[in-house]
Design an enzyme around this catalytic site. Structure first.
Site: not given
Ligand code: M6R
Length: 612
Positions: A27, A508, A492, A2, A74, A607, A489, A100-101, A485
């Site tokens: 965000r 395995h 997502e 949010c 959100w 985000k 990427k 927010n929260g 990673e």
């Molecule tokens: O802000 P942070 O690095 O703590 O966030 C952690 C994850 O939420 C963040 O890396 C998320 O996996 C990203 N969308 C990856 O691209």
């Protein structure tokens, strides 16, 4: 997640708030809304969907107001729709709130309020909070500010809130616990926001609210008190962020801008810390803690998502260079175990946003057990940065694309600096290796730049695999976290199912998936596991898998075996991740664009994940 924007001053609040909400779109959100106060009349405008849809619906209908609050939501409690969007008003419609929260005990409060005849119009915890504040006002006869304080003492959960009142034009009340809130201070005007991006174009003077603080702007003055009524003098800091860093600068998406920024962001993360020519390596925020690190029984690294992957890279670095036992934990798992941890352990928390709820909770748990906590964060002044004993900022600049790219390489760079400094202090690397590593690190930005020469080729490969339904990423050693990673990427932002595995683990289980429809990305740079990777590639090719290999420039063996090759410059093995991740970022980006995905704001993602 949010987003909050609120304004009180002399400008037209509505366009300013909408612009601020658009700046917070990165965000992640599913609805938005604004409340404006005009001649003691409180009007709320809200809508499911993008801020532009809210703007279109009310265009020309909104009154001119100089005070208002706005929000991007959100969904947590209740589905994303118009009625659940913020702001929410109190029972008598005189107060409105953005939040927010999560208020965890909202159900029991709501029950009491329902018995008193309150009528609710949404499924949200937030609406309950503003009704509760009104109820306290009514029951106790206290003013609004004191009623807010009394309510917040009762609630369990996390919040950043801003409240506007029809009875108090020119006043805004804000508070935070566990969810960030920054106040911008201009000439006769104040801005409230969940991060500094909506504020930066108006003022660089900001105050970060602390947990359990309530801020009130009244008659052009800001005052801050704790929930226990202790007065605090606002500590004004200067924002170092520039406006262009939060704009696309001619690129189609923030993500591609941020990928191409990496030569600069990696250099920035080393700036002032590393001068190879003078054998100089210093980390201001950590210097006085280096002994603690060097003498640690164990380092426990906590983080989530991409930050967790950076932690896995760091595990290799600390073990290899400083010979310290390292464990890397998902913050979300760590916090719900009963981890064996004590005052000889050092915990390193990694987070781009510095606001991830699980990572914050893991820090608190480790602290309560006596561990020393270091932070590696990107956002200056963030909650995690403030909750740690010491740390090093990554200085990658604002990362707006939801998919983390430049934050990852900056995290790995800073963790490499810390590992080298610790090894030097501990005496576990020779002077020659130390100097060689410093030199090699200094050369990384130029080598990353060289990877971009392959962008057109990567785009062609992306075109061929645009409609693949699955991907496997395989790597060994330092390239194993890179495989994870790369898979993250891709999934997502393109919504293609992708898995990362240590290459040797393939036989395995995952090998059962290999056939001519399965693209397999191999991280196959020239390092100590090169021969092993060659064997793994053969195993995949023998089963007709289609292989895309990331190889070191000049390699001739692997190109003769695979379907597609992307070259990266040769680097010291310890620094592999910094260059081998770049083609994977580009591949994901191009595939997602070709599939027509919303690259910067992928569905369901936020985000900074400020709820657990
Ligand atoms: O802000 P942070 O690095 O703590 O966030 C952690 C994850 O939420 C963040 O890396 C998320 O996996 C990203 N969308 C990856 O691209």
């Amino acid at each position: 997640m949010c987003g909050i924007v609120a304004y009180v001053g002399e400008r037209d609040a509505y366009p300013l708030i909408l612009k601020g909400l658009k700046r917070l779109e990165y965000r992640g959100y599913d609805s938005s809304g604004v409340a404006l106060l005009h001649h003691s009349e409180l009007n709320i405008y809200k809508k499911k969907g993008k801020v532009s849809e809210l703007e279109a619906q009310y265009s020309g209908k909104e009154p001119r107001a100089t005070v208002g609050i706005g929000h991007t939501r959100w969904a947590t409690h209740g589905e994303p729709n118009d009625k659940n969007a913020h702001p929410h008003h109190s029972n008598n419609r005189k107060l409105a709130i953005i939040h927010n929260g999560i208020i965890e005990n909202y159900a029991s409060i709501k029950k009491q309020l329902l018995q008193k005849g309150h009528v609710f119009h949404s499924d949200t915890d937030t609406e309950v909070l503003i009704h509760f504040i009104e109820d306290i006002q009514h029951e106790t006869g206290h003013g609004l500010e004191e009623s807010v304080r009394l309510a917040l003492r009762e609630v369990v959960g996390a919040y950043a809130i801003v409240i506007i009142s029809a009875d108090h034009p020119g006043q805004l009340i804000a508070a935070r616990k566990g969810s960030p809130l920054v106040i911008g201070i201009g000439e006769n005007e104040f801005f409230f926001a969940s991060d500094a991006t909506p504020i930066i174009e108006y003022t660089k003077d900001v105050v970060y609210l602390d947990d359990y603080q309530v801020a009130v702007v009244r008659e052009g003055k800001l005052s801050i008190q704790s929930l226990d009524n202790l007065v605090t003098i606002p500590y004004i800091q200067k924002l170092e962020m520039e406006l262009e860093t939060i704009e696309k600068g001619g690129y189609d998406h923030f993500m591609i801008k941020e990928i191409f920024e990496q030569p600069r962001s990696i250099a920035d993360s080393m700036r002032g810390r590393l001068r190879a020519g003078d054998a100089h390596l210093t980390l201001g925020g950590l210097n006085s803690y280096l002994d603690k690190l060097a003498e640690a029984d164990r380092i426990v690294i906590v983080g989530c998502g991409t930050s967790w992957h950076a932690g896995l890279v760091a595990e290799y670095l600390f073990e290899e260079l400083a010979r310290i036992n390292v464990e890397v934990e998902y913050a979300s798992e760590f916090r719900y175990r009963n981890p064996v941890i004590g005052d000889k352990d050092v915990v390193i928390a990694i987070s781009q946003s510095g606001e991830t709820a699980d990572t914050l909770a893991a820090i608190e748990l480790a602290k309560s057990k006596g561990a020393t906590i270091f932070g590696v964060c990107n956002v200056v002044g963030s909650s995690i940065a403030r909750a740690t004993d010491a740390g090093a900022y990554t200085h990658a600049g604002p990362e707006i694309g939801v998919a983390s790219t430049k934050a990852f390489t900056a995290q790995v760079t800073v963790l490499t600096l810390i590992a080298i400094a610790t090894a030097k202090r501990k005496g576990t690397i020779t002077e020659d290796s130390y100097l060689q590593l410093l030199n090699e690190l200094e050369g990384i930005p130029a080598k990353v730049e060289r990877v971009f020469e392959n962008a057109a080729k990567i785009k062609e490969i992306a075109f061929i695999f645009t409609y693949a339904r699955n991907f496997i990423y395989l790597g060994r050693g330092l390239n194993f976290p890179v495989a994870l990673e790369g898979a993250l990427k891709l999934k997502e932002i393109s919504y293609i199912h992708a898995e990362g595995y240590p290459a040797a683990e393939m036989k395995h289980g995952p090998i059962a998936l290999i056939d001519e429809d399965m693209p397999v990305v191999f991280l196959a740079t020239k390092d100590s596991s090169y021969e092993k990777i060659v064997s793994n590639i053969q195993e995949v090719k023998a089963r007709k898998g289609r292989v895309i290999a990331i190889v070191t420039e000049g390699d001739t063996l692997i190109p003769s075996m695979v379907d597609f090759v992307i070259e990266v410059p040769e680097v010291h093995e310890i620094l592999t991740a910094l260059v081998s991740v770049i083609p994977l970022q580009l591949l994901s980006y191009y595939i997602a664009v070709m599939r027509g995905r919303n690259v910067d704001q992928p569905r369901n993602l936020a985000k900074s994940v400020t709820v657990e």
